[in-house]
Write a protein that holds these residues in place. Structure first.
Motif, short mmCIF file in Angstrom:
data_model
loop_
_atom_site.label_atom_id
_atom_site.label_comp_id
_atom_site.label_asym_id
_atom_site.label_seq_id
_atom_site.Cartn_x
_atom_site.Cartn_y
_atom_site.Cartn_z
N LEU A 54 4.98 -9.21 11.77
CA LEU A 54 5.59 -7.93 11.43
C LEU A 54 4.66 -6.76 11.72
O LEU A 54 3.45 -6.86 11.55
N SER A 55 5.27 -5.65 12.11
CA SER A 55 4.57 -4.36 12.13
C SER A 55 5.03 -3.63 10.89
O SER A 55 6.23 -3.50 10.66
N VAL A 56 4.09 -3.16 10.09
CA VAL A 56 4.41 -2.56 8.80
C VAL A 56 3.78 -1.17 8.73
O VAL A 56 2.63 -0.98 9.12
N THR A 57 4.56 -0.23 8.21
CA THR A 57 4.03 1.11 7.92
C THR A 57 4.12 1.32 6.41
O THR A 57 5.16 1.03 5.81
N ALA A 58 3.03 1.78 5.83
CA ALA A 58 2.99 2.03 4.39
C ALA A 58 2.51 3.46 4.15
O ALA A 58 1.76 4.01 4.96
N GLU A 59 2.96 4.02 3.04
CA GLU A 59 2.54 5.37 2.66
C GLU A 59 2.07 5.35 1.21
O GLU A 59 2.58 4.56 0.41
N PRO A 60 1.11 6.21 0.86
CA PRO A 60 0.66 6.26 -0.54
C PRO A 60 1.76 6.83 -1.44
O PRO A 60 2.45 7.77 -1.06
N HIS A 61 1.91 6.21 -2.61
CA HIS A 61 2.92 6.66 -3.57
C HIS A 61 2.43 6.30 -4.97
O HIS A 61 2.23 5.13 -5.28
N ASP A 62 2.20 7.29 -5.80
CA ASP A 62 1.72 7.10 -7.18
C ASP A 62 0.46 6.23 -7.23
O ASP A 62 0.35 5.33 -8.07
N GLY A 63 -0.46 6.48 -6.32
CA GLY A 63 -1.74 5.77 -6.34
C GLY A 63 -1.72 4.38 -5.71
O GLY A 63 -2.73 3.68 -5.76
N HIS A 64 -0.58 3.98 -5.15
CA HIS A 64 -0.48 2.67 -4.50
C HIS A 64 0.19 2.83 -3.14
O HIS A 64 0.80 3.86 -2.86
N TRP A 65 0.10 1.79 -2.33
CA TRP A 65 0.72 1.81 -1.01
C TRP A 65 2.13 1.25 -1.11
O TRP A 65 2.34 0.16 -1.64
#
Length: 195
Positions: A176-187
């Motif tokens: 998999l190719s995964v994109t994550a963004e920070p949200h409330d101190g977590h990814w």
């Protein structure tokens, strides 16, 4: 016509040279060459320093310099750990407990990934109950290809073990190719693409 002593009476005799009237002695040729060489060397160093400063400014603004995956091992390890844990949770379920998986997806997925997952998981829930299917997902390897303050891009290799009642377990690999963004101190995972 010859001059007589009377003709030379009105003439001023030429001054005799004295140390005060003499021009300063010329610099020896070696000293002149050495000072020219020193001046050229200083100019070359200033020019090279300016060039290096300019090139350094170019590199500091490049995408590679902004990619913290190349330099921040702590942040890279954290995003790998959080994304790996999230993928293991949202892609693991049993026919008796799909609700736990659904709640994990609500918490760990966002954006496009959440929408895709919601559409697909309703089909998975039905199949899991009919086939008494248990799926367990393990992240084998994950690597961060790009990490900034705004997002992280990862390449993730998974093993998925499927168990159906009365049949031997089967294992399938996924990439998999995964994109994550920070949200409330977590990814939070916002995009998942199968490769």
């Amino acid at each position: 016509m010859a001059r007589t002593s009377e003709d030379t009476k009105g003439l001023i005799p030429a001054p005799r040279s004295s140390p005060e009237n003499e021009p300063p002695p010329a610099r020896p040729p070696r000293r002149r060459a050495a000072s020219r060489l020193a001046a050229l060397l200083v100019a070359a160093l200033l020019l090279a320093g300016g060039g290096l400063l300019w090139r350094g400014q170019q590199l500091a603004g490049s995408p590679a310099a902004q990619n913290r995956a190349l330099s921040d091992t702590g942040a890279t390890s954290r995003v790998v750990g959080e994304v790996s844990g999230a993928l293991s949770q949202v892609f693991s379920y049993s026919p008796q407990d799909t609700e736990t998986t659904r709640q994990a997806a609500r918490r760990l997925l966002g954006g496009k990934a959440a929408r895709q997952y919601a559409t697909l998981f309703s089909q998975v829930e039905q199949r899991a109950a009919e086939q008494r299917l248990t799926l367990t997902t393990h992240v084998v390897r994950a690597g961060v290809t790009r990490l900034t303050d705004r997002d992280a891009h990862l390449l993730v290799f998974l093993d998925q073990v499927a168990e159906r009642a009365g049949k031997p377990a089967t294992t399938a690999a996924a990439q998999l190719s995964v994109t994550a963004e920070p949200h409330d101190g977590h990814w939070r995972i916002v995009d998942i693409t199968s490769r």
